[in-house]
Scaffold this motif. Structure first.
Motif, mmCIF file in Angstrom:
data_model
loop_
_atom_site.group_PDB
_atom_site.id
_atom_site.type_symbol
_atom_site.label_atom_id
_atom_site.label_comp_id
_atom_site.label_asym_id
_atom_site.label_seq_id
_atom_site.Cartn_x
_atom_site.Cartn_y
_atom_site.Cartn_z
ATOM 1 N N VAL A 2 12.872 8.066 31.599
ATOM 2 C CA VAL A 2 11.691 7.266 31.914
ATOM 3 C C VAL A 2 10.510 8.222 32.047
ATOM 4 O O VAL A 2 10.588 9.218 32.774
ATOM 5 N N PRO A 3 9.416 7.937 31.339
ATOM 6 C CA PRO A 3 8.267 8.846 31.449
ATOM 7 C C PRO A 3 7.650 8.791 32.847
ATOM 8 O O PRO A 3 7.658 7.753 33.505
ATOM 9 N N SER A 4 7.114 9.921 33.288
ATOM 10 C CA SER A 4 6.441 9.977 34.583
ATOM 11 C C SER A 4 5.095 9.250 34.490
ATOM 12 O O SER A 4 4.577 8.998 33.403
ATOM 13 N N THR A 5 4.543 8.929 35.660
ATOM 14 C CA THR A 5 3.229 8.290 35.699
ATOM 15 C C THR A 5 2.201 9.170 35.000
ATOM 16 O O THR A 5 1.338 8.673 34.267
ATOM 17 N N GLU A 6 2.297 10.487 35.217
ATOM 18 C CA GLU A 6 1.371 11.421 34.578
ATOM 19 C C GLU A 6 1.472 11.331 33.057
ATOM 20 O O GLU A 6 0.456 11.308 32.353
ATOM 21 N N GLN A 7 2.699 11.250 32.529
ATOM 22 C CA GLN A 7 2.894 11.154 31.080
ATOM 23 C C GLN A 7 2.336 9.844 30.526
ATOM 24 O O GLN A 7 1.753 9.820 29.446
ATOM 25 N N VAL A 8 2.516 8.778 31.285
ATOM 26 C CA VAL A 8 1.995 7.479 30.856
ATOM 27 C C VAL A 8 0.465 7.529 30.784
ATOM 28 O O VAL A 8 -0.137 7.072 29.807
ATOM 29 N N GLU A 26 -1.420 10.222 30.417
ATOM 30 C CA GLU A 26 -1.764 11.089 29.281
ATOM 31 C C GLU A 26 -1.696 10.317 27.968
ATOM 32 O O GLU A 26 -2.591 10.427 27.128
ATOM 33 N N GLN A 27 -0.645 9.540 27.793
ATOM 34 C CA GLN A 27 -0.473 8.765 26.559
ATOM 35 C C GLN A 27 -1.602 7.754 26.399
ATOM 36 O O GLN A 27 -2.178 7.621 25.322
ATOM 37 N N HIS A 28 -1.924 7.056 27.482
ATOM 38 C CA HIS A 28 -2.998 6.056 27.405
ATOM 39 C C HIS A 28 -4.347 6.707 27.098
ATOM 40 O O HIS A 28 -5.142 6.150 26.332
ATOM 41 N N LEU A 29 -4.622 7.869 27.697
ATOM 42 C CA LEU A 29 -5.886 8.564 27.412
ATOM 43 C C LEU A 29 -5.947 8.998 25.959
ATOM 44 O O LEU A 29 -7.000 8.912 25.320
ATOM 45 N N ALA A 30 -4.816 9.452 25.435
ATOM 46 C CA ALA A 30 -4.780 9.832 24.011
ATOM 47 C C ALA A 30 -5.025 8.598 23.140
ATOM 48 O O ALA A 30 -5.732 8.678 22.124
ATOM 49 N N GLU A 31 -4.475 7.461 23.557
ATOM 50 C CA GLU A 31 -4.696 6.214 22.814
ATOM 51 C C GLU A 31 -6.155 5.773 22.882
ATOM 52 O O GLU A 31 -6.630 5.040 22.018
ATOM 53 N N CYS A 32 -6.876 6.212 23.914
ATOM 54 C CA CYS A 32 -8.316 5.922 24.032
ATOM 55 C C CYS A 32 -9.120 6.758 23.033
ATOM 56 O O CYS A 32 -10.308 6.519 22.843
ATOM 57 N N PHE A 61 -8.058 17.448 28.467
ATOM 58 C CA PHE A 61 -7.903 16.845 29.790
ATOM 59 C C PHE A 61 -6.577 17.246 30.426
ATOM 60 O O PHE A 61 -5.638 17.637 29.738
ATOM 61 N N THR A 62 -6.559 17.183 31.750
ATOM 62 C CA THR A 62 -5.328 17.452 32.494
ATOM 63 C C THR A 62 -5.020 16.253 33.381
ATOM 64 O O THR A 62 -5.934 15.576 33.868
ATOM 65 N N VAL A 63 -3.739 16.019 33.564
ATOM 66 C CA VAL A 63 -3.260 14.950 34.429
ATOM 67 C C VAL A 63 -2.133 15.547 35.252
ATOM 68 O O VAL A 63 -1.097 15.919 34.700
ATOM 69 N N ARG A 64 -2.349 15.675 36.554
ATOM 70 C CA ARG A 64 -1.283 16.236 37.395
ATOM 71 C C ARG A 64 -1.398 15.730 38.820
ATOM 72 O O ARG A 64 -2.488 15.412 39.297
ATOM 73 N N TYR A 65 -0.251 15.686 39.459
ATOM 74 C CA TYR A 65 -0.199 15.290 40.857
ATOM 75 C C TYR A 65 -0.717 16.441 41.705
ATOM 76 O O TYR A 65 -0.298 17.587 41.533
ATOM 77 N N GLU A 66 -1.643 16.141 42.606
ATOM 78 C CA GLU A 66 -2.215 17.139 43.505
ATOM 79 C C GLU A 66 -1.765 16.825 44.927
ATOM 80 O O GLU A 66 -2.217 15.836 45.521
ATOM 81 N N ALA A 89 -14.359 2.046 29.278
ATOM 82 C CA ALA A 89 -13.490 0.911 29.626
ATOM 83 C C ALA A 89 -12.027 1.285 29.436
ATOM 84 O O ALA A 89 -11.182 1.003 30.296
ATOM 85 N N CYS A 90 -11.733 1.925 28.339
ATOM 86 C CA CYS A 90 -10.364 2.342 28.052
ATOM 87 C C CYS A 90 -9.895 3.409 29.052
ATOM 88 O O CYS A 90 -8.775 3.345 29.565
ATOM 89 N N ILE A 91 -10.757 4.375 29.338
ATOM 90 C CA ILE A 91 -10.415 5.442 30.285
ATOM 91 C C ILE A 91 -10.154 4.851 31.667
ATOM 92 O O ILE A 91 -9.163 5.181 32.320
ATOM 93 N N GLN A 92 -11.025 3.940 32.091
ATOM 94 C CA GLN A 92 -10.875 3.331 33.409
ATOM 95 C C GLN A 92 -9.562 2.568 33.502
ATOM 96 O O GLN A 92 -8.844 2.643 34.497
ATOM 97 N N LYS A 93 -9.199 1.870 32.465
ATOM 98 C CA LYS A 93 -7.929 1.133 32.443
ATOM 99 C C LYS A 93 -6.747 2.105 32.450
ATOM 100 O O LYS A 93 -5.748 1.873 33.123
ATOM 101 N N ALA A 94 -6.880 3.214 31.740
ATOM 102 C CA ALA A 94 -5.791 4.195 31.649
ATOM 103 C C ALA A 94 -5.522 4.893 32.976
ATOM 104 O O ALA A 94 -4.374 5.142 33.325
#
Length: 193
Positions: free
Chosen positions: A8-14, A16-22, A29-34, A56-61
């Protein structure tokens, strides 16, 4: 032999995928748990090639995670975008609360004052405060800056300024040309951290 199980992909991976789809470049860009923030932080740099049309796409992602654009102008544009999305809800909530407390009648409107300073003083006066004591102005910006010693008694502070904070929230949603903010003490940090 059992079929391989897809992890199952992590929330971070999801995210990242959505931002790439945007249409954002993954190298930008970086996506990581702080842990310090107890949240996922997304930082979008210039290499991502983000544009205002993608907001709009970024905000949804990113949902409710922390998003920062390393470019200050892009960060301000994104905040303006999200503030505009929230504006109707903020306006309705603040209007309802002001009306409930009997403070909506004769609420000051910026257009009726010659300067932002006079408008800020009218907001203070509307909340039965001494004009010029809690709000400061610079251009079209109004900042809440009461005497810091007043915050030592939080109960008294809240009672004294609850009306003004609500008035700022309402006016901030109502008046597009005026920006409202807060001035306070920056959190202490050791040099180099």
């Amino acid at each position: 032999m059992a079929a391989p199980v897809n992890p199952v992909p992590s929330t971070e991976q999801v995210i990242e995928q959505h931002l790439a789809e945007c249409g954002l470049d993954r190298a930008g860009f970086t996506v990581r748990y702080e842990p310090d923030l107890q949240s996922i932080e997304i930082v979008i740099g210039p290499k991502a090639k983000a544009t205002n049309d993608q907001f709009a796409c970024i905000q949804k992602a990113v949902g409710y995670e922390i998003l920062t654009f390393s470019n200050g102008a892009m960060q301000r544009a994104y905040l303006d975008y999200t503030n505009e999305l929230a504006r109707p809800q903020v306006l309705a909530m603040a209007r309802s609360q002001l009306e409930k407390e009997g403070l909506l009648a004769d609420f000051p409107e910026r257009q009726n004052f010659d300067s932002t300073s006079l408008y800020a003083q009218a907001l203070e006066k509307h909340c039965k405060l001494v004009p010029g004591k809690a709000l400061t102005t610079s251009g079209n910006d109004i900042a809440f800056q009461p005497n810091p010693e007043e915050a030592l008694n939080m109960k008294a502070f809240t009672k004294k300024y609850s009306c003004l904070l609500l008035a700022m929230q309402y006016a901030g949603a109502l008046e597009r040309e005026v920006k409202f903010g807060f001035i306070g003490n920056e959190a202490y940090s050791e040099e180099g951290q």
